[in-house]
Enzyme design. Structure first.
Site, mmCIF file in Angstrom:
data_model
loop_
_atom_site.group_PDB
_atom_site.id
_atom_site.type_symbol
_atom_site.label_atom_id
_atom_site.label_comp_id
_atom_site.label_asym_id
_atom_site.label_seq_id
_atom_site.Cartn_x
_atom_site.Cartn_y
_atom_site.Cartn_z
ATOM 1 N N ARG A 1 0.831 -1.209 0.000
ATOM 2 C CA ARG A 1 0.000 0.000 0.000
ATOM 3 C C ARG A 1 0.867 1.262 0.000
ATOM 4 O O ARG A 1 1.766 1.414 0.836
ATOM 5 C CB ARG A 1 -0.890 -0.004 1.250
ATOM 6 N N GLU B 1 -12.859 -22.876 26.711
ATOM 7 C CA GLU B 1 -11.862 -23.628 27.476
ATOM 8 C C GLU B 1 -11.396 -22.858 28.714
ATOM 9 O O GLU B 1 -10.294 -23.051 29.211
ATOM 10 C CB GLU B 1 -10.645 -23.990 26.606
#
Length: 378
Positions: free
Chosen positions: A267, A362
């Site tokens: 970019r 978890e």
């Protein structure tokens, strides 16, 4: 402690990386968009032995241990966190039987899961029982040489496609967590039913659903670890699972960094790549440093997991650090992409959505802090 990978571990990592790049990456955006279970790549994971990567060879696995498990989840999650989640939960359910099952149970159930013939899942969470396992209502009652199970679970990863389920139930509710037991049930068991399939913020290719049990009869020989041992089963299984989730978070963060680096080098603004700006360079440096720190903490936990019985502290530190890193890095990756990073033209918005779950399942980040503080203050 040696953090260098062995030749065998490098071969495993490279094999999974090649598979992920060539076969998983091309479908990652599509399965996310359509909330689709990726049967074609799961079939290939069966063929490559990835679904039994860490399971001992005597039970049909590849015998790679926890390091191989961690590496595979990281490499898959680097391009598609859904695949990382599928593998982590599948191996986690197998581990509960590997660690606590009788030899007869191991020989009966593990080979079909290690081969991928049956996808495995853990049935723990209920509407009123998340962190507080003692609040669950699923009940197993002894009836001769079998147990009758009634109740239901939510947020079950792999639920709709599961072949084997490890189910937590209350056998003695008055005893709290000491009254929890674990059972093994196959999909065809009468009374096991799949409920609502969830539409999620992220990991959309990993299917998640309710699972119900209506007078489901399982043989007493399917009791895992004995009555009242269910909480012990799940805590040990979660320790290893948290290494898997930390690995997933590291993979997500690395994938986001890879995408951001490629973009800032390409970019151009004001006649030069935006990577030439010091502010951009500092962001990239911070992202890279945090990822490497999280990776090393995760690898430490994985190494220790294969060397000793208790790794609760190390697993919690790895998961807390890696999940917060994944969130921070993916937010920065979107920022580095500017407006286009907020669209589906680039994968960073998907990485950001996927990262959030690593702070929740978890064991939430808050629970990880409780585990760490409990050890430090003991």
């Amino acid at each position: 402690m040696d953090f260098e990978l062995t030749e065998e571990q490098r071969l495993i990592r490279n094999m999974v990386r090649e598979f992920a790049e060539n076969e998983v990456k091309p479908i990652a955006a599509e399965i996310d968009k359509n909330h689709r279970w990726p049967e074609e790549t799961i079939a290939r994971m069966r063929e490559l032995g990835i679904l039994g990567l860490s399971i001992p060879e005597e039970y049909g696995g590849s015998g790679g241990g926890t390091i191989a498990y961690s590496l595979a989840i990281e490499e898959l999650s680097r391009v598609c966190a859904s695949h990382g989640a599928i593998l982590a939960v599948h191996i986690g359910a197998i581990n509960s039987i590997r660690l606590f099952g009788t030899e007869a149970q191991k020989k009966k159930f593990i080979p079909e899961m290690a081969s991928g013939k049956r996808i495995a899942c853990l049935c723990m969470t209920e509407p009123g029982a998340g962190t507080d396992a003692s609040a669950q209502r699923t009940r197993a009652v002894r009836d001769g040489d079998r147990y009758i199970i009634n109740g239901g679970k939510i947020f079950i990863t792999n639920g709709p496609v599961g072949g084997t389920y490890v189910v937590l139930c209350m056998t003695a509710p008055e005893k709290g967590v000491k009254g929890i037991s674990a059972f093994i049930a196959n999909r065809e068991t009468r009374g096991l039913k799949i409920g609502q399939i969830e539409e999620k913020l992220g990991i959309r290719g990993s299917v998640t659903s309710e699972v119900f049990f209506e007078d489901m009869a399982v043989p007493a020989e399917n009791l895992l670890g004995g009555e009242g041992q269910g909480f012990k089963v799940v805590m040990k299984t979660l320790d290893i699972g948290r290494i898997g989730m930390a690995s997933q978070a590291v993979g997500i963060a690395q994938g986001a960094l890879d995408a951001a680096v490629a973009y800032v080098k390409e970019r151009k603004q004001f006649g030069k790549p935006i990577a030439a700006n010091q502010g951009i360079q500092w962001m990239v440096a911070e992202m890279a440093a945090r990822i490497e720190a999280a990776r090393l903490l995760t690898r430490k936990a994985a190494i220790l997991c294969d060397q000793r019985d208790r790794i609760s502290l190390e697993a919690a530190i790895a998961k807390l650090t890696a999940s917060s890193t994944a969130m921070d890095v993916t937010v920065k990756a979107v920022q580095l992409h500017g407006g286009i990073g907020y669209t589906t033209h680039h994968p960073v918005e998907r990485f950001l959505r996927d990262a959030k779950i690593t702070e929740i399942y978890e064991g939430t980040s808050e629970v990880m802090k409780m585990v760490i503080a409990g050890s430090v203050l003991a």
